[in-house]
Scaffold this motif. Sequence first.
Motif, mmCIF file in Angstrom:
data_model
loop_
_atom_site.group_PDB
_atom_site.id
_atom_site.type_symbol
_atom_site.label_atom_id
_atom_site.label_comp_id
_atom_site.label_asym_id
_atom_site.label_seq_id
_atom_site.Cartn_x
_atom_site.Cartn_y
_atom_site.Cartn_z
ATOM 1 N N GLN A 38 -3.587 9.428 -14.011
ATOM 2 C CA GLN A 38 -2.669 9.961 -13.065
ATOM 3 C C GLN A 38 -3.109 10.614 -11.890
ATOM 4 O O GLN A 38 -4.085 11.255 -11.875
ATOM 5 C CB GLN A 38 -1.399 10.900 -13.689
ATOM 6 C CG GLN A 38 -0.484 10.459 -14.760
ATOM 7 C CD GLN A 38 0.409 9.303 -14.453
ATOM 8 O OE1 GLN A 38 1.128 9.793 -13.648
ATOM 9 N NE2 GLN A 38 0.208 7.968 -14.696
ATOM 10 N N CYS A 39 -2.499 10.425 -10.712
ATOM 11 C CA CYS A 39 -2.946 10.864 -9.645
ATOM 12 C C CYS A 39 -2.005 11.171 -8.585
ATOM 13 O O CYS A 39 -0.660 10.801 -8.960
ATOM 14 C CB CYS A 39 -4.024 9.605 -8.848
ATOM 15 S SG CYS A 39 -3.056 8.239 -8.244
ATOM 16 N N ASN A 40 -2.257 11.748 -7.632
ATOM 17 C CA ASN A 40 -1.652 12.142 -6.275
ATOM 18 C C ASN A 40 -2.160 11.527 -5.016
ATOM 19 O O ASN A 40 -2.396 11.992 -3.968
ATOM 20 C CB ASN A 40 -1.003 13.531 -6.038
ATOM 21 C CG ASN A 40 -0.193 13.708 -5.048
ATOM 22 O OD1 ASN A 40 0.702 12.921 -4.599
ATOM 23 N ND2 ASN A 40 -0.178 14.779 -4.704
ATOM 24 N N LYS A 41 -2.114 9.963 -5.020
ATOM 25 C CA LYS A 41 -2.932 9.440 -4.099
ATOM 26 C C LYS A 41 -1.822 8.372 -3.150
ATOM 27 O O LYS A 41 -0.821 8.042 -3.802
ATOM 28 C CB LYS A 41 -4.239 8.616 -4.416
ATOM 29 C CG LYS A 41 -5.118 9.390 -5.141
ATOM 30 C CD LYS A 41 -5.827 10.351 -4.242
ATOM 31 C CE LYS A 41 -6.894 11.223 -5.279
ATOM 32 N NZ LYS A 41 -7.797 12.026 -4.399
ATOM 33 N N VAL A 42 -2.434 8.129 -2.028
ATOM 34 C CA VAL A 42 -1.678 6.729 -1.300
ATOM 35 C C VAL A 42 -2.382 5.794 -1.075
ATOM 36 O O VAL A 42 -3.183 5.859 -0.235
ATOM 37 C CB VAL A 42 -0.977 7.505 0.223
ATOM 38 C CG1 VAL A 42 -0.148 6.798 0.983
ATOM 39 C CG2 VAL A 42 -0.186 9.040 -0.136
ATOM 40 N N TYR A 63 2.043 2.817 -8.244
ATOM 41 C CA TYR A 63 3.034 3.743 -8.741
ATOM 42 C C TYR A 63 2.972 3.982 -10.270
ATOM 43 O O TYR A 63 3.296 5.271 -10.512
ATOM 44 C CB TYR A 63 4.508 3.082 -8.729
ATOM 45 C CG TYR A 63 4.962 2.863 -7.355
ATOM 46 C CD1 TYR A 63 4.663 3.771 -6.306
ATOM 47 C CD2 TYR A 63 6.026 1.926 -6.994
ATOM 48 C CE1 TYR A 63 5.519 3.543 -5.004
ATOM 49 C CE2 TYR A 63 6.525 1.762 -5.708
ATOM 50 C CZ TYR A 63 6.099 2.658 -4.643
ATOM 51 O OH TYR A 63 6.823 2.698 -3.515
ATOM 52 N N GLY A 66 0.848 6.758 -10.866
ATOM 53 C CA GLY A 66 1.593 8.185 -10.266
ATOM 54 C C GLY A 66 1.012 8.506 -8.859
ATOM 55 O O GLY A 66 1.562 9.452 -8.337
ATOM 56 N N GLY A 67 0.806 7.263 -8.099
ATOM 57 C CA GLY A 67 0.614 7.589 -6.650
ATOM 58 C C GLY A 67 1.677 6.776 -5.853
ATOM 59 O O GLY A 67 2.798 6.507 -6.241
ATOM 60 N N GLN A 68 1.555 6.849 -4.476
ATOM 61 C CA GLN A 68 2.525 6.149 -3.613
ATOM 62 C C GLN A 68 2.080 5.152 -2.720
ATOM 63 O O GLN A 68 0.713 4.944 -2.571
ATOM 64 C CB GLN A 68 2.968 7.223 -2.563
ATOM 65 C CG GLN A 68 3.429 8.783 -3.279
ATOM 66 C CD GLN A 68 4.964 8.548 -3.830
ATOM 67 O OE1 GLN A 68 5.668 7.689 -3.337
ATOM 68 N NE2 GLN A 68 5.124 8.997 -5.156
ATOM 69 N N ASP A 97 -5.472 7.437 1.311
ATOM 70 C CA ASP A 97 -6.483 7.550 0.324
ATOM 71 C C ASP A 97 -7.178 6.213 0.076
ATOM 72 O O ASP A 97 -8.391 6.144 -0.504
ATOM 73 C CB ASP A 97 -5.890 8.139 -1.141
ATOM 74 C CG ASP A 97 -5.319 9.413 -0.775
ATOM 75 O OD1 ASP A 97 -6.170 10.435 -0.461
ATOM 76 O OD2 ASP A 97 -4.127 9.718 -0.986
#
Length: 307
Positions: A38-42, A63, A66-68, A97
């Motif tokens: 999982q990540c929080n990247k764009v 998605y 976990g990103g956008q 990112d």
Amino acid sequence: MAELKGRDLLSLADLTSEEVTALLQLAAQLKSGQLKPQCNKVLGLLFYKASTRTRVSFTVAMYQLGGQVIDLNTTTTQVSRGEPVEDTARVLDRYLDILSIRTFEQQQLETFAHYAKIPVINALTDREHPCQILADLLTVEECFGKLKGLTLTYVGDGNNVAHSLLLGCALVGMNVKIATPADFKPLTEIVEQAKAIALPETEIIVTEDPEAAAKGSHVIYTDVWASMGQESEADSRIPIFQPYQANEQLLSLADPEAIVLHCLPAHRGEEITTDVIEGSHSKVWDQAENRMHAQKALLASLLGIGD
């Protein structure tokens, strides 16, 4: 896959044989649900060409990680008003990112990568289609349990898909035979590059004889006869390419367990017949699904997710 973190993928030749193998292993683990990084990247998608599979598969893959995703429509950004590539690249570098680009000229992609520090992915250019071939190799491996020593035959236009197949097969030890009309062969420099990076005993052949190329092959692969940007040539190409159609006669020359691949969209009745694409040897829909899994592995590796 720490060695891929922060890198670009502009060509399959940017990867080593070991890195391709590791990407395919990771893709298989992600597909099975064995790994769920999982990540929080764009991710930004900058597409100058129309797209169904590439756009949707990259979006869903990001998605699921976990990103956008931001779809950077070229008609509604300053790109459409002629903003220089280097300016766009340096600005997007500050927001995103990772960036996936689908365009015409390889040079434009390389310029983006030069001015952007974030990883840049080739989502298709007129020269190469590396993400497609990662999915293709994953599909072949699922079907046969291996890649090394198998033979893939591509019939049709010596286009970007043919170029990336040459490089990808060379890296994993698959024999590759490209059968095209005389005036539509793949670029000589790509053929030579494939030979230079090929694993030992890997056979790389470019021929004008589709039947000879298909004999004993484990994979019969084709693509449209006129790629995006060549639509005006479509009708004139049909009689030239007719002998290179993926049909039952050609398939009968291949290995009895051979599979059929097509990167889509397909023109039934032109480069492939309906009975072949819908037949028992076709793995086209698995191949299309695997775009998402292969690209998920690529995104995770370039972003260093799970390190």
